[in-house]
Design an enzyme around this catalytic site. Sequence first.
Site, mmCIF file in Angstrom:
data_model
loop_
_atom_site.group_PDB
_atom_site.id
_atom_site.type_symbol
_atom_site.label_atom_id
_atom_site.label_comp_id
_atom_site.label_asym_id
_atom_site.label_seq_id
_atom_site.Cartn_x
_atom_site.Cartn_y
_atom_site.Cartn_z
ATOM 1 N N SER A 70 -28.540 32.653 -1.693
ATOM 2 C CA SER A 70 -29.334 32.950 -0.484
ATOM 3 C C SER A 70 -28.790 32.153 0.707
ATOM 4 O O SER A 70 -28.935 32.572 1.858
ATOM 5 C CB SER A 70 -30.814 32.655 -0.711
ATOM 6 O OG SER A 70 -30.993 31.277 -0.974
ATOM 7 N N SER A 103 -21.794 60.039 16.278
ATOM 8 C CA SER A 103 -22.693 61.145 15.930
ATOM 9 C C SER A 103 -22.001 62.494 16.049
ATOM 10 O O SER A 103 -21.457 62.819 17.105
ATOM 11 C CB SER A 103 -23.899 61.119 16.867
ATOM 12 O OG SER A 103 -24.611 62.327 16.765
ATOM 13 N N ARG A 105 -23.721 65.051 16.085
ATOM 14 C CA ARG A 105 -24.669 65.843 16.895
ATOM 15 C C ARG A 105 -24.302 65.759 18.367
ATOM 16 O O ARG A 105 -24.395 66.736 19.099
ATOM 17 C CB ARG A 105 -26.093 65.323 16.712
ATOM 18 C CG ARG A 105 -26.681 65.605 15.364
ATOM 19 C CD ARG A 105 -28.163 65.304 15.363
ATOM 20 N NE ARG A 105 -28.888 66.193 16.257
ATOM 21 C CZ ARG A 105 -30.106 65.956 16.714
ATOM 22 N NH1 ARG A 105 -30.749 64.858 16.373
ATOM 23 N NH2 ARG A 105 -30.690 66.812 17.523
ATOM 24 N N ASN A 171 -24.835 40.447 6.152
ATOM 25 C CA ASN A 171 -24.644 39.023 5.886
ATOM 26 C C ASN A 171 -23.626 38.865 4.754
ATOM 27 O O ASN A 171 -23.272 39.830 4.069
ATOM 28 C CB ASN A 171 -25.977 38.313 5.638
ATOM 29 C CG ASN A 171 -26.653 38.730 4.350
ATOM 30 O OD1 ASN A 171 -26.028 38.773 3.286
ATOM 31 N ND2 ASN A 171 -27.951 39.047 4.430
ATOM 32 N N HIS A 177 -21.420 41.607 -2.221
ATOM 33 C CA HIS A 177 -21.893 42.685 -3.103
ATOM 34 C C HIS A 177 -21.139 43.990 -2.813
ATOM 35 O O HIS A 177 -20.705 44.681 -3.742
ATOM 36 C CB HIS A 177 -23.404 42.857 -2.883
ATOM 37 C CG HIS A 177 -24.006 43.962 -3.673
ATOM 38 N ND1 HIS A 177 -24.089 43.932 -5.042
ATOM 39 C CD2 HIS A 177 -24.547 45.149 -3.287
ATOM 40 C CE1 HIS A 177 -24.654 45.054 -5.469
ATOM 41 N NE2 HIS A 177 -24.935 45.817 -4.425
ATOM 42 N N ARG A 182 -17.242 48.101 -4.180
ATOM 43 C CA ARG A 182 -16.381 49.092 -3.538
ATOM 44 C C ARG A 182 -14.888 48.777 -3.618
ATOM 45 O O ARG A 182 -14.074 49.558 -3.123
ATOM 46 C CB ARG A 182 -16.809 49.272 -2.077
ATOM 47 C CG ARG A 182 -18.263 49.681 -1.902
ATOM 48 C CD ARG A 182 -18.615 50.935 -2.658
ATOM 49 N NE ARG A 182 -19.966 51.406 -2.325
ATOM 50 C CZ ARG A 182 -20.459 52.564 -2.751
ATOM 51 N NH1 ARG A 182 -19.742 53.365 -3.521
ATOM 52 N NH2 ARG A 182 -21.698 52.908 -2.422
HETATM 53 C C1 LIG Z 1 -18.754 53.671 -8.542
HETATM 54 C C2 LIG Z 1 -20.009 54.157 -7.869
HETATM 55 C C3 LIG Z 1 -20.477 55.423 -8.115
HETATM 56 C C4 LIG Z 1 -21.666 55.889 -7.511
HETATM 57 N N1 LIG Z 1 -22.090 57.148 -7.760
HETATM 58 C C5 LIG Z 1 -23.229 57.608 -7.191
HETATM 59 C C6 LIG Z 1 -23.721 58.930 -7.434
HETATM 60 O O1 LIG Z 1 -23.111 59.701 -8.157
HETATM 61 N N2 LIG Z 1 -24.861 59.315 -6.829
HETATM 62 C C7 LIG Z 1 -25.596 58.476 -6.030
HETATM 63 O O2 LIG Z 1 -26.644 58.877 -5.530
HETATM 64 N N3 LIG Z 1 -25.133 57.232 -5.756
HETATM 65 C C8 LIG Z 1 -24.000 56.776 -6.307
HETATM 66 N N4 LIG Z 1 -23.553 55.503 -6.025
HETATM 67 C C9 LIG Z 1 -24.307 54.678 -5.068
HETATM 68 C C10 LIG Z 1 -25.135 53.578 -5.797
HETATM 69 O O3 LIG Z 1 -26.107 54.159 -6.656
HETATM 70 C C11 LIG Z 1 -25.837 52.687 -4.766
HETATM 71 O O4 LIG Z 1 -26.743 53.447 -3.996
HETATM 72 C C12 LIG Z 1 -24.873 52.014 -3.820
HETATM 73 O O5 LIG Z 1 -23.757 51.521 -4.509
HETATM 74 C C13 LIG Z 1 -25.574 50.868 -3.108
HETATM 75 O O6 LIG Z 1 -25.671 49.806 -4.035
HETATM 76 P P1 LIG Z 1 -26.917 48.829 -4.143
HETATM 77 O O7 LIG Z 1 -28.194 49.577 -4.234
HETATM 78 O O8 LIG Z 1 -26.616 47.810 -5.222
HETATM 79 O O9 LIG Z 1 -26.724 48.036 -2.787
HETATM 80 P P2 LIG Z 1 -27.574 47.692 -1.504
HETATM 81 O O10 LIG Z 1 -28.416 48.803 -1.023
HETATM 82 O O11 LIG Z 1 -26.516 47.136 -0.639
HETATM 83 O O12 LIG Z 1 -28.542 46.539 -1.989
HETATM 84 C C14 LIG Z 1 -28.058 45.242 -2.336
HETATM 85 C C15 LIG Z 1 -28.882 44.724 -3.485
HETATM 86 O O13 LIG Z 1 -30.229 44.501 -3.021
HETATM 87 C C16 LIG Z 1 -31.130 44.799 -4.076
HETATM 88 N N5 LIG Z 1 -31.988 45.906 -3.649
HETATM 89 C C17 LIG Z 1 -31.849 46.667 -2.524
HETATM 90 N N6 LIG Z 1 -32.849 47.573 -2.452
HETATM 91 C C18 LIG Z 1 -33.609 47.382 -3.554
HETATM 92 C C19 LIG Z 1 -34.770 48.019 -4.071
HETATM 93 N N7 LIG Z 1 -35.370 49.031 -3.436
HETATM 94 N N8 LIG Z 1 -35.305 47.563 -5.218
HETATM 95 C C20 LIG Z 1 -34.745 46.542 -5.887
HETATM 96 N N9 LIG Z 1 -33.613 45.895 -5.473
HETATM 97 C C21 LIG Z 1 -33.059 46.320 -4.326
HETATM 98 C C22 LIG Z 1 -30.288 45.171 -5.297
HETATM 99 O O14 LIG Z 1 -30.067 44.011 -6.067
HETATM 100 C C23 LIG Z 1 -29.015 45.656 -4.681
HETATM 101 O O15 LIG Z 1 -27.900 45.568 -5.557
HETATM 102 C C24 LIG Z 1 -22.391 55.026 -6.629
HETATM 103 C C25 LIG Z 1 -21.902 53.747 -6.374
HETATM 104 C C26 LIG Z 1 -20.733 53.302 -6.982
HETATM 105 C C27 LIG Z 1 -20.222 51.907 -6.669
#
Ligand SMILES: Cc1cc2nc3c(=O)[nH]c(=O)nc-3n(C[C@H](O)[C@H](O)[C@H](O)COP(=O)(O)OP(=O)(O)OC[C@H]3O[C@@H](n4cnc5c(N)ncnc54)[C@H](O)[C@@H]3O)c2cc1C
Length: 216
Positions: A70, A103, A105, A171, A177, A182
Amino acid sequence: VNFEIVKPSAELIGMTVNAHIDEHGVLIPGTSCEGLIEDAGRTCYRSEGRKTQDSYKGFIERIMKRGHLSVVEHASATIVFVTDRGVTHELVRHRLASFSQESTRYVKYNNGPIKIIEPPGLNDAQYLLWADGIDHACRRYGDLLAAGCKPEIARSVLPNALATKITVSANLREWLHILDLRTSEYAHPQIREIMFMAEQLLLKVAPTIIGARNDR
Ligand SMILES: Cc1cc2nc3c(=O)[nH]c(=O)nc-3n(C[C@H](O)[C@H](O)[C@H](O)COP(=O)(O)OP(=O)(O)OC[C@H]3O[C@@H](n4cnc5c(N)ncnc54)[C@H](O)[C@@H]3O)c2cc1C
């Protein structure tokens, strides 16, 4: 010519650094992102007195090793990417980052050839098929505008390969992350490409933090 191929890119345009207001009320900006993180983190241990010119490095290495992440949320970096719309659709899934994107749009892509990002790995035959599809799409976009469509309607025929500019602020914990997900071998090759560029920029902003990414 209906389209022009441009290269993906990443450019750093901002980062959080330390700063203070002196006894005369004058803002004194610093230059150090990791210095700010050390200042913030030392609050936890009342160890401000142990700060030296380069103590930030050891301090940050210790908090990173313990997973006390953090603390690295206190600083952010802002990067402008040029990539395609398919990649930005993936990028904007990162909910803790902030985005401003060109955009389709409001931008009218009729001022010269439409800028397109070429996907990697096409052989000659595949390139011809791909370029033909892009050419048709770009031509029809222009035709729809000429037929009186607004850009927000004509955009419907634009391809995923459309080049777009997106500004991303996050941040350093969130950048760690994003880089983890990625740059992985499972990520799409085009998002990997711009994320390796972002990693090089972030290494300049916060060498200790980003440099320890693979040791966590
Ligand atoms: C290789 C790969 C393939 C993918 N394929 C698909 C696909 O086919 N279809 C699809 O829809 N998406 C896909 N994604 C997208 C993936 O599901 C995530 O939406 C995206 O990688 C964002 O990651 P995140 O939610 O960890 O990160 P962020 O949104 O950056 O969040 C960072 C971290 O904060 C925490 N966090 C954020 N929001 C919440 C919450 N609401 N509840 C609990 N904890 C939270 C989690 O620990 C999270 O890891 C893919 C991603 C990758 C890397």
